[in-house]
Motif scaffolding. Sequence first.
Motif, short mmCIF file in Angstrom:
data_model
loop_
_atom_site.label_atom_id
_atom_site.label_comp_id
_atom_site.label_asym_id
_atom_site.label_seq_id
_atom_site.Cartn_x
_atom_site.Cartn_y
_atom_site.Cartn_z
N ALA A 25 42.63 39.49 33.94
CA ALA A 25 41.81 38.33 34.30
C ALA A 25 40.34 38.70 34.44
O ALA A 25 39.45 37.90 34.11
CB ALA A 25 42.32 37.71 35.61
N SER A 26 40.06 39.92 34.91
CA SER A 26 38.68 40.37 35.01
C SER A 26 38.04 40.46 33.63
O SER A 26 36.90 40.01 33.42
CB SER A 26 38.63 41.73 35.70
OG SER A 26 37.31 42.24 35.74
N SER A 31 42.17 45.96 29.59
CA SER A 31 42.61 46.23 30.96
C SER A 31 43.28 47.59 31.12
O SER A 31 43.44 48.06 32.25
CB SER A 31 43.58 45.13 31.42
OG SER A 31 44.87 45.30 30.88
N THR A 37 40.82 29.92 37.24
CA THR A 37 41.34 29.55 38.56
C THR A 37 41.24 28.05 38.84
O THR A 37 41.45 27.63 39.98
CB THR A 37 40.60 30.34 39.65
OG1 THR A 37 39.19 30.19 39.47
CG2 THR A 37 40.96 31.81 39.59
N ALA A 72 51.06 41.52 39.46
CA ALA A 72 49.83 40.92 39.99
C ALA A 72 48.64 41.86 39.82
O ALA A 72 47.53 41.44 39.46
CB ALA A 72 50.02 40.56 41.45
N ALA A 73 48.85 43.16 40.03
CA ALA A 73 47.76 44.12 39.92
C ALA A 73 47.27 44.24 38.49
O ALA A 73 46.06 44.28 38.23
CB ALA A 73 48.20 45.49 40.45
N ALA A 94 45.43 41.08 37.36
CA ALA A 94 44.09 41.00 37.93
C ALA A 94 43.08 41.70 37.03
O ALA A 94 41.95 41.22 36.85
CB ALA A 94 44.07 41.61 39.33
N ARG A 95 43.47 42.82 36.43
CA ARG A 95 42.57 43.53 35.51
C ARG A 95 42.39 42.75 34.21
O ARG A 95 41.29 42.70 33.65
CB ARG A 95 43.10 44.94 35.22
CG ARG A 95 42.96 45.89 36.40
CD ARG A 95 43.49 47.28 36.07
NE ARG A 95 42.80 47.88 34.93
CZ ARG A 95 41.65 48.54 35.00
NH1 ARG A 95 41.03 48.67 36.16
NH2 ARG A 95 41.10 49.07 33.92
N ASP A 155 52.85 37.54 37.71
CA ASP A 155 51.66 36.72 37.48
C ASP A 155 51.39 36.64 35.98
O ASP A 155 52.03 37.33 35.18
CB ASP A 155 50.45 37.31 38.21
CG ASP A 155 49.37 36.28 38.51
OD1 ASP A 155 49.53 35.10 38.10
OD2 ASP A 155 48.37 36.64 39.15
#
Length: 383
Positions: free
Chosen positions: A223-224, A87, A51, A216-217, A220-221, A70
């Motif tokens: 990126a986690s 993910s 980020t 995006a959803a 996000a996984r 994303d």
Amino acid sequence: MSDQRTRFETLSVHGGEPRPAAGGSVVFPIHQGTVFEDAPGGGVRYIRLGTNPTQRHLHRRLAALEGAEDAVATASGMAAISTALHSVLDAGDHLIAAGSFYGGTHRFLAEHAAHLGWTYDLVDPADPRAWREALRPATTAFLTETITNPHLRVGDLAGAARFAREHGLASVIDNTFATPVVFRPHSVGFDLVCHSATKALNGHSDIAAGAVTGSAARIARVASAMGAYGCSLDPHAAFLLSRGIKTLALRVRQQNANAAAVAAFLAGHAAVAQVNYPGLASHPDHARAAALFDGFGSVLSFRPAGGAAAAAALVESMRVAYAASSLGGVESLVTHLAAGIHAGSHETPGIPPDLVRFSAGIESPEDLIADLAQALDGLPAVV
């Protein structure tokens, strides 16, 4: 500028770029900082989480290229594949993997899936019946490559995305060999698109990087997982990758044209036993590739007559192309796969000992063909 209505050449240069940029610069700067004040309303900006402002700028650029919501950039292509799989797979889940995969992907599954609690089946990327037979109650994801490495096969990609959607599976595709210049998998319904950005996206053989694009959803996984494993891309490398993307369309179109010229030359040479390139009308997947793609990629593989010894001698005698185990850069590369990165029983099965992979750069096609001609003409005659 609307990315959805912009031709790809313009998108490569401007997609995801802020206007006005910081200080009026047309080049987004490198933010080397690891720590930033928390954003108003929440949100931590931290380099390991991807980020940092330079990282997020690159993410917007990557998403624009593939037409996704994303993206994240990772420290390598294998980091992209592994975090994408993390993910969509939990312990106890089953993966359908369609294709003769890149050796690193095959090795990751062969050596790490079991202790992660995953099971998987390898299936033909062009055979929906095999997909159905591999389906289990525990199946949660479908993985394939746009153009398989190193056999250059093109599976039923639209069918694969549809099959995954019909059975509630997450669909993941490695688009490294095609690049978004040739094919954009989200357009046929793939959920996650991965790249080794070390290759054509950067294009200059001077960084290691990976990319994953999607909703995006889903990102996000990814990126986690990336944050947990600490494999985000360094801001300096992110800056170089963003810069490389600006010439992506020009480079890839020239590389595609060069690969097509080289493939046609090799297909007509008496010292070559087999050529694998989807741009050739003789290729078993040519019709499918022609319907799906804008171009046929910059990589081909071939088998010289005379076996493994001839393959080794040919690679050694090349003068323009480098004998090196990579692809997608501005310089042409040639690899005897059985003696290079695919050597050893732990790598991708089914690679003939005489298979040579050629990654076309942006040199003169006449010079590339002349280089191959002198190498082939110097091989002992096969009787």
